[in-house]
Motif scaffolding. Structure first.
Motif, PDB file in Angstrom:
ATOM      1  N   LEU A  10       0.832  -1.208   0.000  1.00 17.92           N
ATOM      2  CA  LEU A  10       0.000   0.000   0.000  1.00 17.92           C
ATOM      3  C   LEU A  10       0.862   1.252   0.000  1.00 17.92           C
ATOM      4  N   SER A  11       0.580   2.120  -0.965  1.00 14.26           N
ATOM      5  CA  SER A  11       1.249   3.416  -1.063  1.00 14.26           C
ATOM      6  C   SER A  11       0.190   4.488  -1.241  1.00 14.26           C
ATOM      7  N   VAL A  12       0.534   5.722  -0.896  1.00 13.20           N
ATOM      8  CA  VAL A  12      -0.372   6.851  -1.075  1.00 13.20           C
ATOM      9  C   VAL A  12       0.363   7.963  -1.800  1.00 13.20           C
ATOM     10  N   SER A  13      -0.419   8.842  -2.420  1.00 14.35           N
ATOM     11  CA  SER A  13       0.172   9.974  -3.132  1.00 14.35           C
ATOM     12  C   SER A  13      -0.835  11.098  -3.197  1.00 14.35           C
ATOM     13  N   PRO A  14      -0.364  12.279  -3.556  1.00 16.89           N
ATOM     14  CA  PRO A  14      -1.316  13.343  -3.887  1.00 16.89           C
ATOM     15  C   PRO A  14      -2.074  12.942  -5.151  1.00 16.89           C
ATOM     16  N   GLN A  15      -2.923  13.819  -5.638  1.00 16.07           N
ATOM     17  CA  GLN A  15      -3.730  13.552  -6.826  1.00 16.07           C
ATOM     18  C   GLN A  15      -2.879  12.993  -7.967  1.00 16.07           C
ATOM     19  N   ILE A  16      -3.340  11.913  -8.568  1.00 21.21           N
ATOM     20  CA  ILE A  16      -2.682  11.312  -9.725  1.00 21.21           C
ATOM     21  C   ILE A  16      -3.269  11.930 -10.986  1.00 21.21           C
ATOM     22  N   ASP A  17      -2.406  12.284 -11.892  1.00 19.15           N
ATOM     23  CA  ASP A  17      -2.817  12.785 -13.198  1.00 19.15           C
ATOM     24  C   ASP A  17      -2.810  11.605 -14.172  1.00 19.15           C
ATOM     25  N   PRO A  18      -3.675  11.614 -15.173  1.00 15.60           N
ATOM     26  CA  PRO A  18      -3.631  10.517 -16.146  1.00 15.60           C
ATOM     27  C   PRO A  18      -2.236  10.298 -16.744  1.00 15.60           C
ATOM     28  N   ALA A  19      -1.458  11.357 -16.871  1.00 18.13           N
ATOM     29  CA  ALA A  19      -0.100  11.226 -17.409  1.00 18.13           C
ATOM     30  C   ALA A  19       0.838  10.467 -16.468  1.00 18.13           C
ATOM     31  N   ASP A  20       0.479  10.340 -15.193  1.00 16.52           N
ATOM     32  CA  ASP A  20       1.305   9.617 -14.217  1.00 16.52           C
ATOM     33  C   ASP A  20       1.120   8.108 -14.289  1.00 16.52           C
ATOM     34  N   VAL A  21       0.049   7.661 -14.899  1.00 21.48           N
ATOM     35  CA  VAL A  21      -0.320   6.248 -14.844  1.00 21.48           C
ATOM     36  C   VAL A  21       0.705   5.347 -15.528  1.00 21.48           C
ATOM     37  N   ALA A  22       1.304   5.780 -16.618  1.00 17.34           N
ATOM     38  CA  ALA A  22       2.315   4.957 -17.299  1.00 17.34           C
ATOM     39  C   ALA A  22       3.469   4.637 -16.357  1.00 17.34           C
ATOM     40  N   ALA A  23       3.927   5.635 -15.604  1.00 16.01           N
ATOM     41  CA  ALA A  23       5.030   5.412 -14.666  1.00 16.01           C
ATOM     42  C   ALA A  23       4.609   4.488 -13.531  1.00 16.01           C
ATOM     43  N   LEU A  24       3.366   4.609 -13.085  1.00 15.37           N
ATOM     44  CA  LEU A  24       2.886   3.711 -12.030  1.00 15.37           C
ATOM     45  C   LEU A  24       2.857   2.275 -12.523  1.00 15.37           C
ATOM     46  N   ALA A  25       2.350   2.070 -13.733  1.00 14.25           N
ATOM     47  CA  ALA A  25       2.321   0.720 -14.306  1.00 14.25           C
ATOM     48  C   ALA A  25       3.731   0.172 -14.470  1.00 14.25           C
ATOM     49  N   ALA A  26       4.654   1.004 -14.899  1.00 19.72           N
ATOM     50  CA  ALA A  26       6.044   0.575 -15.082  1.00 19.72           C
ATOM     51  C   ALA A  26       6.714   0.256 -13.746  1.00 19.72           C
ATOM     52  N   SER A  27       6.189   0.818 -12.661  1.00 20.36           N
ATOM     53  CA  SER A  27       6.737   0.576 -11.322  1.00 20.36           C
ATOM     54  C   SER A  27       6.036  -0.579 -10.617  1.00 20.36           C
ATOM     55  N   ASP A  28       5.260  -1.353 -11.377  1.00 25.61           N
ATOM     56  CA  ASP A  28       4.586  -2.556 -10.878  1.00 25.61           C
ATOM     57  C   ASP A  28       3.404  -2.300  -9.952  1.00 25.61           C
ATOM     58  N   PHE A  29       2.837  -1.091  -9.981  1.00 30.12           N
ATOM     59  CA  PHE A  29       1.573  -0.902  -9.274  1.00 30.12           C
ATOM     60  C   PHE A  29       0.506  -1.674 -10.024  1.00 30.12           C
ATOM     61  N   ARG A  30      -0.462  -2.216  -9.298  1.00 31.23           N
ATOM     62  CA  ARG A  30      -1.510  -3.033  -9.921  1.00 31.23           C
ATOM     63  C   ARG A  30      -2.871  -2.367  -9.902  1.00 31.23           C
ATOM     64  N   SER A  31      -3.039  -1.376  -9.021  1.00 22.63           N
ATOM     65  CA  SER A  31      -4.342  -0.730  -8.940  1.00 22.63           C
ATOM     66  C   SER A  31      -4.211   0.687  -8.394  1.00 22.63           C
ATOM     67  N   ILE A  32      -5.259   1.461  -8.650  1.00 17.61           N
ATOM     68  CA  ILE A  32      -5.348   2.839  -8.166  1.00 17.61           C
ATOM     69  C   ILE A  32      -6.705   2.981  -7.493  1.00 17.61           C
ATOM     70  N   VAL A  33      -6.704   3.548  -6.285  1.00 17.40           N
ATOM     71  CA  VAL A  33      -7.946   3.890  -5.599  1.00 17.40           C
ATOM     72  C   VAL A  33      -7.945   5.410  -5.458  1.00 17.40           C
ATOM     73  N   CYS A  34      -8.960   6.033  -6.005  1.00 18.12           N
ATOM     74  CA  CYS A  34      -9.092   7.491  -5.939  1.00 18.12           C
ATOM     75  C   CYS A  34     -10.127   7.829  -4.878  1.00 18.12           C
ATOM     76  N   ASN A  35      -9.706   8.568  -3.849  1.00 20.47           N
ATOM     77  CA  ASN A  35     -10.618   8.956  -2.778  1.00 20.47           C
ATOM     78  C   ASN A  35     -11.094  10.399  -2.881  1.00 20.47           C
ATOM     79  N   ARG A  36     -10.631  11.133  -3.901  1.00 21.34           N
ATOM     80  CA  ARG A  36     -11.023  12.527  -4.029  1.00 21.34           C
ATOM     81  C   ARG A  36     -12.304  12.655  -4.853  1.00 21.34           C
ATOM     82  N   PRO A  37     -13.247  13.443  -4.353  1.00 21.07           N
ATOM     83  CA  PRO A  37     -14.451  13.703  -5.155  1.00 21.07           C
ATOM     84  C   PRO A  37     -14.087  14.548  -6.379  1.00 21.07           C
ATOM     85  N   ASP A  38     -14.730  14.293  -7.500  1.00 24.87           N
ATOM     86  CA  ASP A  38     -14.531  15.135  -8.676  1.00 24.87           C
ATOM     87  C   ASP A  38     -14.887  16.578  -8.330  1.00 24.87           C
TER      88      ASP A  38
END
Length: 84
Positions: A10-38
């Motif tokens: 389990l890791s946490v971060s500030p708001q993820i941008d769609p452009a960040d997702v490629a790096a997360l996938a490359a770092s072996d993250f398997r899922s994203i949980v977004c807790n911020r309301p739109d």
């Protein structure tokens, strides 16, 4: 994006941008949980935009929007299911 590791699974971060997702996938993250309301903050990407990027990279995505001080039992149960 600053990622803080809380445990080996389990890791946490500030708001993820769609452009960040490629790096997360490359770092072996398997899922994203977004807790911020739109719309919580100006300029924040929508959960749907982050979800689309996650799907494109094969990551699971869950949107469990919560408001500080108003987290419900349902929110807790949804988070537990997402983490499982």
């Amino acid at each position: 994006m600053t990622i803080r590791t809380l445990s080996p699974t389990l890791s946490v971060s500030p708001q993820i941008d769609p452009a960040d997702v490629a790096a997360l996938a490359a770092s072996d993250f398997r899922s994203i949980v977004c807790n911020r309301p739109d719309g919580e903050e100006a300029g924040q990407p929508t959960a749907a935009a982050v979800a689309a990027a996650a799907e494109a990279y094969g990551l699971r995505f869950a949107h469990i929007p919560v408001v500080s001080g108003a987290i419900s039992e349902g929110d807790i149960a949804a988070m537990a299911r997402a983490l499982a």
